[in-house]
Design a protein around this motif. Structure first.
Motif, PDB file in Angstrom:
ATOM      1  N   HIS A  47       1.131  -1.354  -0.224  1.00  0.00           N
ATOM      2  CA  HIS A  47      -0.368  -0.247   0.470  1.00  0.00           C
ATOM      3  C   HIS A  47       0.939   1.116   0.116  1.00  0.00           C
ATOM      4  CE1 HIS A  47      -1.599  -3.183   2.099  1.00  0.00           C
ATOM      5  NE2 HIS A  47      -2.786  -2.953   1.481  1.00  0.00           N
ATOM      6  N   GLY A  48       1.365   1.594  -1.496  1.00  0.00           N
ATOM      7  CA  GLY A  48       2.171   2.311  -0.645  1.00  0.00           C
ATOM      8  C   GLY A  48       1.739   3.733  -1.396  1.00  0.00           C
ATOM      9  N   GLY A  49       1.777   4.988  -0.229  1.00  0.00           N
ATOM     10  CA  GLY A  49       1.676   6.530  -0.137  1.00  0.00           C
ATOM     11  C   GLY A  49       2.506   7.336  -1.321  1.00  0.00           C
ATOM     12  N   LEU A  50       3.430   6.994  -1.467  1.00  0.00           N
ATOM     13  CA  LEU A  50       3.968   8.266  -2.645  1.00  0.00           C
ATOM     14  C   LEU A  50       4.408   8.181  -4.092  1.00  0.00           C
ATOM     15  CD1 LEU A  50       7.829   7.556  -0.365  1.00  0.00           C
ATOM     16  CD2 LEU A  50       5.582   9.491  -0.212  1.00  0.00           C
ATOM     17  N   THR A  51       4.609   8.642  -4.343  1.00  0.00           N
ATOM     18  CA  THR A  51       4.678   8.746  -6.264  1.00  0.00           C
ATOM     19  C   THR A  51       6.985   8.500  -6.330  1.00  0.00           C
ATOM     20  OG1 THR A  51       5.102  11.394  -6.804  1.00  0.00           O
ATOM     21  CG2 THR A  51       2.740  10.159  -6.333  1.00  0.00           C
ATOM     22  N   ARG A  52       6.367   8.738  -7.653  1.00  0.00           N
ATOM     23  CA  ARG A  52       8.148   7.923  -7.827  1.00  0.00           C
ATOM     24  C   ARG A  52       8.911   9.537  -8.044  1.00  0.00           C
ATOM     25  NH1 ARG A  52       8.418   6.069 -13.221  1.00  0.00           N
ATOM     26  NH2 ARG A  52       6.722   5.181 -12.956  1.00  0.00           N
ATOM     27  N   ASP A  53       7.924  11.065  -8.112  1.00  0.00           N
ATOM     28  CA  ASP A  53       8.631  12.589  -7.524  1.00  0.00           C
ATOM     29  C   ASP A  53       9.142  12.392  -6.248  1.00  0.00           C
ATOM     30  OD1 ASP A  53       8.416  12.699 -10.492  1.00  0.00           O
ATOM     31  OD2 ASP A  53       5.861  12.951 -10.034  1.00  0.00           O
ATOM     32  N   ASP A  54       8.489  11.721  -5.368  1.00  0.00           N
ATOM     33  CA  ASP A  54       9.131  11.485  -4.529  1.00  0.00           C
ATOM     34  C   ASP A  54       9.980  11.509  -3.280  1.00  0.00           C
ATOM     35  OD1 ASP A  54       6.649  13.158  -3.010  1.00  0.00           O
ATOM     36  OD2 ASP A  54       5.526  10.920  -4.102  1.00  0.00           O
ATOM     37  N   LYS A  58       7.483   2.049   4.996  1.00  0.00           N
ATOM     38  CA  LYS A  58       7.444   2.131   3.778  1.00  0.00           C
ATOM     39  C   LYS A  58       5.578   1.684   2.903  1.00  0.00           C
ATOM     40  CE  LYS A  58      11.128   2.406   1.650  1.00  0.00           C
ATOM     41  NZ  LYS A  58      12.090   2.362   0.409  1.00  0.00           N
TER      42      LYS A  58
END
Lengths: 241, 109
Positions: free
Chosen positions: A120-127, A184
């Motif tokens: 269960h991700g909360g970040l994007t590739r830009d973070d 994470k």
């Protein structure tokens, strides 16, 4: 030992009428259970179905019931499981048999997902990449369970799974526990809900077969106990279910 | 076994632990030098304390036992869904009625 022949019985189920189930296999000094099964398939009965891939205890494909208990066959020496010079090898318990020693692993993996054993991700590739503190208590809890190879030995060993087909089982619940403790992973509420239902962690009777038979020396029973504690805490905090 | 049933069973177990000890201790204490029905009723009739003590006990036993039997029926008898829940309610209400009758009989003034 090299001159002896091993008496191997393969449990091929009730539909195996007419099929050979007793085999004489030449003994070797160094021989795993998987070697024995492979010898039978290659030299005695090419119709014998079984499953393996890596042969070094990493892929979790080759688990079978050996002498009545679940084992990873590629890392189990036949000398350890022989009764005299004989042993019975069968398909994993608690899962539907497809043929001979190959079981349908779908229920096992479906429950893995049902227990929210997914990222269960909360970040994007830009973070920026989240920093993981290896010494944090939660990380230590997570690390204790992440070497699971999905072999289903614990699932086959679990008497609670035998008595309750809805029960998610030790591997799936241990995965839920590692994710709950993973800095994470942001699926806390989803995980706690998933393990609190009809087939959830509260069905566990702490009999400990999962921990006793895990070939990687993991401790799913304690992971499930952790889930029970966390769901109980959230029960008082949030009044859920 | 859902979280709610699990919590109900654990909380009632916590309640019962001191109640069982109190029950046994009073039994051992009270029978010293013989025991008669009149003696028991003399202590319990009209006693709010004993009504609360055994009233709580009966409620906890009914809940705890019914959930436990539901699990046994499910795992050993293959009872599922509504059938398992129905058994739980019948056992729980049955235990409560029997127990409540007894509590009322000895504590009603």
């Amino acid at each position: 030992m090299a001159a002896e022949a091993l008496k191997i019985t393969i449990d091929r189920g009730p539909n195996a009428q007419g099929l050979q189930t007793e085999f004489e296999v030449p003994a070797q000094d160094n021989q795993t259970v998987l070697d024995v099964v492979s010898w039978i398939q290659q030299n005695a009965d090419p119709t014998l179905s079984y499953r393996f891939a890596c042969r070094v205890g990493m892929c979790g494909s080759c688990a079978m019931m050996v002498g009545g208990v679940p084992r990873w066959t590629c890392r189990t020496h036949i000398s350890k499981v022989l009764d005299g010079n004989a042993v019975t090898i069968g398909p994993l318990r608690n899962l539907p048999v497809i043929k001979d020693l190959a079981v349908d692993m779908d229920p096992f993996f479906d429950k893995w997902v049902a227990a929210e054993g997914v990222h269960h991700g909360g970040l994007t590739r830009d973070d920026p990449i989240a920093v993981v503190d290896e010494t944090a208590p939660a990380r230590v809890e997570a690390n204790a369970g992440i070497e699971c190879i999905n072999c289903s030995v614990c699932y086959a060993a679990c008497d609670t799974v035998t008595g309750n087909a809805d029960y998610l089982g030790p591997a799936a619940l241990q995965r839920a526990w590692t994710l709950l403790n993973d800095a994470k992973d942001e699926g806390r509420v989803a995980i706690l809900d998933a393990v609190s239902g009809n087939g959830g962690c509260h069905n566990c009777h702490s009999m400990g077969s999962c921990t006793a038979y895990c070939p990687n020396d993991l401790d799913p029973m304690s992971a499930i106990a952790g889930l029970k504690r966390e769901t109980a805490k959230s029960f008082f905090k949030r009044g859920r279910r | 076994m859902t979280l709610r049933l699990y919590m109900l069973q654990r909380i009632t177990a916590l309640l019962m632990a001191p109640l069982v000890i109190g029950h046994l201790a009073v039994m051992i204490y009270a029978i010293q030098g013989g025991l008669s029905a009149a003696e028991i009723l003399g202590r319990t009739q009209g006693s709010v304390l004993w009504f609360a003590f055994y009233g709580t006990f009966v409620a906890a036993v009914s809940i705890h036992g019914a959930i436990g039997l539901r699990t046994i029926a499910a795992e050993w008898g293959g009872l599922r869904g509504i059938a398992a829940d129905a058994l739980m309610w019948i056992v729980g209400l049955g235990l409560f009625v029997l127990g409540a009758q007894a509590v009322w009989a000895v504590t009603y003034p």
